[in-house]
Design a protein around this motif. Structure first.
Motif, PDB file in Angstrom:
ATOM      1  N   GLN A  86       0.822  -1.206   0.000  1.00  0.00           N
ATOM      2  CA  GLN A  86       0.000   0.000   0.000  1.00  0.00           C
ATOM      3  C   GLN A  86       0.859   1.260   0.000  1.00  0.00           C
ATOM      4  O   GLN A  86       0.502   2.267  -0.636  1.00  0.00           O
ATOM      5  CB  GLN A  86      -0.935   0.007   1.216  1.00  0.00           C
ATOM      6  N   VAL A  87       1.985   1.202   0.686  1.00  0.00           N
ATOM      7  CA  VAL A  87       2.903   2.355   0.684  1.00  0.00           C
ATOM      8  C   VAL A  87       3.402   2.613  -0.736  1.00  0.00           C
ATOM      9  O   VAL A  87       3.471   3.763  -1.194  1.00  0.00           O
ATOM     10  CB  VAL A  87       4.092   2.105   1.634  1.00  0.00           C
ATOM     11  N   TRP A  88       3.739   1.539  -1.443  1.00  0.00           N
ATOM     12  CA  TRP A  88       4.205   1.657  -2.829  1.00  0.00           C
ATOM     13  C   TRP A  88       3.101   2.201  -3.728  1.00  0.00           C
ATOM     14  O   TRP A  88       3.336   3.096  -4.554  1.00  0.00           O
ATOM     15  CB  TRP A  88       4.672   0.286  -3.312  1.00  0.00           C
ATOM     16  N   ILE A  89       1.876   1.706  -3.562  1.00  0.00           N
ATOM     17  CA  ILE A  89       0.743   2.198  -4.353  1.00  0.00           C
ATOM     18  C   ILE A  89       0.528   3.685  -4.109  1.00  0.00           C
ATOM     19  O   ILE A  89       0.281   4.459  -5.045  1.00  0.00           O
ATOM     20  CB  ILE A  89      -0.534   1.387  -4.033  1.00  0.00           C
ATOM     21  N   ASP A  90       0.620   4.101  -2.853  1.00  0.00           N
ATOM     22  CA  ASP A  90       0.448   5.522  -2.532  1.00  0.00           C
ATOM     23  C   ASP A  90       1.491   6.372  -3.253  1.00  0.00           C
ATOM     24  O   ASP A  90       1.188   7.490  -3.698  1.00  0.00           O
ATOM     25  CB  ASP A  90       0.557   5.747  -1.021  1.00  0.00           C
ATOM     26  N   ARG A  91       2.714   5.862  -3.371  1.00  0.00           N
ATOM     27  CA  ARG A  91       3.769   6.630  -4.050  1.00  0.00           C
ATOM     28  C   ARG A  91       3.533   6.707  -5.546  1.00  0.00           C
ATOM     29  O   ARG A  91       3.579   7.793  -6.139  1.00  0.00           O
ATOM     30  CB  ARG A  91       5.145   6.012  -3.771  1.00  0.00           C
ATOM     31  N   ILE A  92       3.280   5.567  -6.197  1.00  0.00           N
ATOM     32  CA  ILE A  92       3.156   5.619  -7.666  1.00  0.00           C
ATOM     33  C   ILE A  92       1.832   6.252  -8.107  1.00  0.00           C
ATOM     34  O   ILE A  92       1.709   6.688  -9.248  1.00  0.00           O
ATOM     35  CB  ILE A  92       3.355   4.236  -8.331  1.00  0.00           C
ATOM     36  N   SER A  93       0.862   6.333  -7.192  1.00  0.00           N
ATOM     37  CA  SER A  93      -0.396   6.997  -7.548  1.00  0.00           C
ATOM     38  C   SER A  93      -0.185   8.485  -7.810  1.00  0.00           C
ATOM     39  O   SER A  93      -1.020   9.141  -8.444  1.00  0.00           O
ATOM     40  CB  SER A  93      -1.443   6.802  -6.450  1.00  0.00           C
ATOM     41  N   GLN A  94       0.945   9.022  -7.338  1.00  0.00           N
ATOM     42  CA  GLN A  94       1.258  10.432  -7.543  1.00  0.00           C
ATOM     43  C   GLN A  94       2.003  10.685  -8.860  1.00  0.00           C
ATOM     44  O   GLN A  94       2.266  11.840  -9.213  1.00  0.00           O
ATOM     45  CB  GLN A  94       2.120  10.951  -6.379  1.00  0.00           C
ATOM     46  N   LEU A  95       2.341   9.609  -9.577  1.00  0.00           N
ATOM     47  CA  LEU A  95       3.134   9.746 -10.804  1.00  0.00           C
ATOM     48  C   LEU A  95       2.238   9.832 -12.038  1.00  0.00           C
ATOM     49  O   LEU A  95       1.238   9.117 -12.147  1.00  0.00           O
ATOM     50  CB  LEU A  95       4.082   8.553 -10.947  1.00  0.00           C
ATOM     51  N   LYS A  96       2.626  10.674 -12.975  1.00  0.00           N
ATOM     52  CA  LYS A  96       1.853  10.851 -14.211  1.00  0.00           C
ATOM     53  C   LYS A  96       2.352   9.880 -15.274  1.00  0.00           C
ATOM     54  O   LYS A  96       3.168  10.238 -16.133  1.00  0.00           O
ATOM     55  CB  LYS A  96       1.971  12.297 -14.699  1.00  0.00           C
ATOM     56  N   PHE A  97       1.842   8.646 -15.199  1.00  0.00           N
ATOM     57  CA  PHE A  97       2.279   7.636 -16.171  1.00  0.00           C
ATOM     58  C   PHE A  97       1.116   6.896 -16.821  1.00  0.00           C
ATOM     59  O   PHE A  97       1.330   6.040 -17.680  1.00  0.00           O
ATOM     60  CB  PHE A  97       3.219   6.630 -15.506  1.00  0.00           C
ATOM     61  N   ILE A  98      -0.124   7.210 -16.452  1.00  0.00           N
ATOM     62  CA  ILE A  98      -1.290   6.532 -17.022  1.00  0.00           C
ATOM     63  C   ILE A  98      -1.743   7.273 -18.281  1.00  0.00           C
ATOM     64  O   ILE A  98      -2.072   8.463 -18.221  1.00  0.00           O
ATOM     65  CB  ILE A  98      -2.461   6.498 -16.012  1.00  0.00           C
ATOM     66  N   PRO A  99      -1.787   6.610 -19.439  1.00  0.00           N
ATOM     67  CA  PRO A  99      -2.221   7.311 -20.656  1.00  0.00           C
ATOM     68  C   PRO A  99      -3.723   7.530 -20.689  1.00  0.00           C
ATOM     69  O   PRO A  99      -4.500   6.627 -20.381  1.00  0.00           O
ATOM     70  CB  PRO A  99      -1.791   6.356 -21.780  1.00  0.00           C
ATOM     71  N   ASN A 100      -4.128   8.768 -21.015  1.00  0.00           N
ATOM     72  CA  ASN A 100      -5.552   9.017 -21.236  1.00  0.00           C
ATOM     73  C   ASN A 100      -5.875   8.841 -22.717  1.00  0.00           C
ATOM     74  O   ASN A 100      -5.008   8.471 -23.508  1.00  0.00           O
ATOM     75  CB  ASN A 100      -5.960  10.402 -20.714  1.00  0.00           C
ATOM     76  N   ARG A 101      -7.106   9.094 -23.103  1.00  0.00           N
ATOM     77  CA  ARG A 101      -7.508   8.823 -24.489  1.00  0.00           C
ATOM     78  C   ARG A 101      -7.000   9.859 -25.478  1.00  0.00           C
ATOM     79  O   ARG A 101      -7.134   9.676 -26.688  1.00  0.00           O
ATOM     80  CB  ARG A 101      -9.034   8.679 -24.564  1.00  0.00           C
ATOM     81  N   ASN A 102      -6.409  10.924 -24.948  1.00  0.00           N
ATOM     82  CA  ASN A 102      -5.756  11.897 -25.822  1.00  0.00           C
ATOM     83  C   ASN A 102      -4.274  11.573 -26.007  1.00  0.00           C
ATOM     84  O   ASN A 102      -3.560  12.295 -26.696  1.00  0.00           O
ATOM     85  CB  ASN A 102      -5.899  13.313 -25.256  1.00  0.00           C
ATOM     86  N   GLY A 103      -3.821  10.496 -25.327  1.00  0.00           N
ATOM     87  CA  GLY A 103      -2.430  10.093 -25.452  1.00  0.00           C
ATOM     88  C   GLY A 103      -1.488  10.763 -24.473  1.00  0.00           C
ATOM     89  O   GLY A 103      -0.273  10.562 -24.547  1.00  0.00           O
ATOM     90  N   LEU A 104      -2.026  11.551 -23.539  1.00  0.00           N
ATOM     91  CA  LEU A 104      -1.188  12.213 -22.540  1.00  0.00           C
ATOM     92  C   LEU A 104      -1.061  11.337 -21.303  1.00  0.00           C
ATOM     93  O   LEU A 104      -1.990  10.614 -20.935  1.00  0.00           O
ATOM     94  CB  LEU A 104      -1.789  13.569 -22.155  1.00  0.00           C
ATOM     95  N   ALA A 105       0.088  11.421 -20.629  1.00  0.00           N
ATOM     96  CA  ALA A 105       0.298  10.659 -19.402  1.00  0.00           C
ATOM     97  C   ALA A 105      -0.142  11.502 -18.203  1.00  0.00           C
ATOM     98  O   ALA A 105       0.315  12.634 -18.032  1.00  0.00           O
ATOM     99  CB  ALA A 105       1.769  10.280 -19.269  1.00  0.00           C
ATOM    100  N   VAL A 106      -1.037  10.951 -17.391  1.00  0.00           N
ATOM    101  CA  VAL A 106      -1.607  11.679 -16.259  1.00  0.00           C
ATOM    102  C   VAL A 106      -1.618  10.781 -15.023  1.00  0.00           C
ATOM    103  O   VAL A 106      -1.341   9.582 -15.101  1.00  0.00           O
ATOM    104  CB  VAL A 106      -3.048  12.162 -16.572  1.00  0.00           C
ATOM    105  N   CYS A 107      -1.960  11.349 -13.873  1.00  0.00           N
ATOM    106  CA  CYS A 107      -2.164  10.552 -12.661  1.00  0.00           C
ATOM    107  C   CYS A 107      -3.507   9.832 -12.753  1.00  0.00           C
ATOM    108  O   CYS A 107      -4.440  10.314 -13.412  1.00  0.00           O
ATOM    109  CB  CYS A 107      -2.170  11.446 -11.420  1.00  0.00           C
ATOM    110  N   ALA A 108      -3.612   8.720 -12.060  1.00  0.00           N
ATOM    111  CA  ALA A 108      -4.871   7.974 -12.075  1.00  0.00           C
ATOM    112  C   ALA A 108      -6.023   8.813 -11.537  1.00  0.00           C
ATOM    113  O   ALA A 108      -7.164   8.696 -12.008  1.00  0.00           O
ATOM    114  CB  ALA A 108      -4.729   6.689 -11.256  1.00  0.00           C
ATOM    115  N   ASN A 109      -5.757   9.676 -10.547  1.00  0.00           N
ATOM    116  CA  ASN A 109      -6.850  10.459  -9.977  1.00  0.00           C
ATOM    117  C   ASN A 109      -7.255  11.649 -10.844  1.00  0.00           C
ATOM    118  O   ASN A 109      -8.142  12.424 -10.476  1.00  0.00           O
ATOM    119  CB  ASN A 109      -6.538  10.901  -8.544  1.00  0.00           C
ATOM    120  N   ASP A 110      -6.618  11.802 -12.020  1.00  0.00           N
ATOM    121  CA  ASP A 110      -7.081  12.776 -13.010  1.00  0.00           C
ATOM    122  C   ASP A 110      -8.142  12.165 -13.926  1.00  0.00           C
ATOM    123  O   ASP A 110      -8.712  12.865 -14.772  1.00  0.00           O
ATOM    124  CB  ASP A 110      -5.907  13.248 -13.883  1.00  0.00           C
ATOM    125  N   LEU A 111      -8.362  10.847 -13.768  1.00  0.00           N
ATOM    126  CA  LEU A 111      -9.251  10.109 -14.669  1.00  0.00           C
ATOM    127  C   LEU A 111     -10.509   9.644 -13.959  1.00  0.00           C
ATOM    128  O   LEU A 111     -10.548   9.546 -12.736  1.00  0.00           O
ATOM    129  CB  LEU A 111      -8.504   8.893 -15.241  1.00  0.00           C
TER     130      LEU A 111
END
Length: 202
Positions: A86-111
């Protein structure tokens, strides 16, 4: 001297860099392990190598989607079960690496969750995860990383701004005859949503 690692056995060799020693078979891996070369921990591999490479644009869109899908659908659930999962999940959840449908990399909580049908008519492509990662376990992992299922007050404002931006673009570029219909439909859906919800949480 930089430390060299064996990559995790499941790593995509095409996105490895000079900090990894590539091996062609299990015998080579076992020999290097006997010589003291350590295999990089899977969680650390994603956090220190894969995610930064995605954020920096160091891999192609196709490889990015493949890497993110593998993380979400296969590896994240296993890592999450570990002692520090869970500590690891909390850290990577702050990283902008999830692609949205426009092709941009964002945080999961932006989706927003694409399975929430009440929201589908309100959202634009930037607010939804790429279609390649909208499946089963991958969606569950996105939820654990903070993907939203409800629209907050900030989300309502973001959607209103998105509609306004689309309206401005439509006023200057009328090449798409369906755009005005899309704008009116989204605006009407947003007003219906606000009327139905009454009070929207932050």
């Amino acid at each position: 001297i930089d430390m060299k690692y064996l990559p995790p056995a499941c790593a995509d060799t095409s996105i490895l860099d000079s900090k990894f020693i590539k091996v062609s078979n299990q015998n080579e891996r076992e020999l290097l392990e006997k010589l003291g070369v350590k295999e990089m921990n899977l969680a650390f591999y994603y956090e220190s190598h894969v995610c930064p490479k995605i954020i920096d644009g160091g891999i192609t869109d196709k490889k990015r989607e493949s890497a993110v899908l593998k993380l979400l659908a296969q590896d994240l659930p296993n890592i999450a079960e570990g002692e520090s999962g869970q500590v690891w999940i909390d850290r990577i959840s702050q990283l902008k690496f999830i692609p949205n449908r426009n092709g941009l990399a964002v945080c999961a909580n932006d989706l927003y969750d694409p399975n929430e049908s009440d929201l589908a008519k309100l959202l634009d492509e930037s607010m939804l995860p790429a279609k390649a990662i909208c499946q089963g376990t991958a969606l569950s992992s996105l939820r654990s990383l903070g993907m939203r299922s409800k629209l907050s007050a900030d989300g309502v404002i973001d959607i209103a701004r998105s509609i306004e931006s689309m309206a401005r673009s439509c006023a200057t570029d009328q090449s798409d005859p369906n755009m005005q219909h899309v704008i009116r439909s989204r605006a009407k859906s947003l007003l219906h949503f606000i009327d139905a919800e009454g009070t929207i949480g932050s």
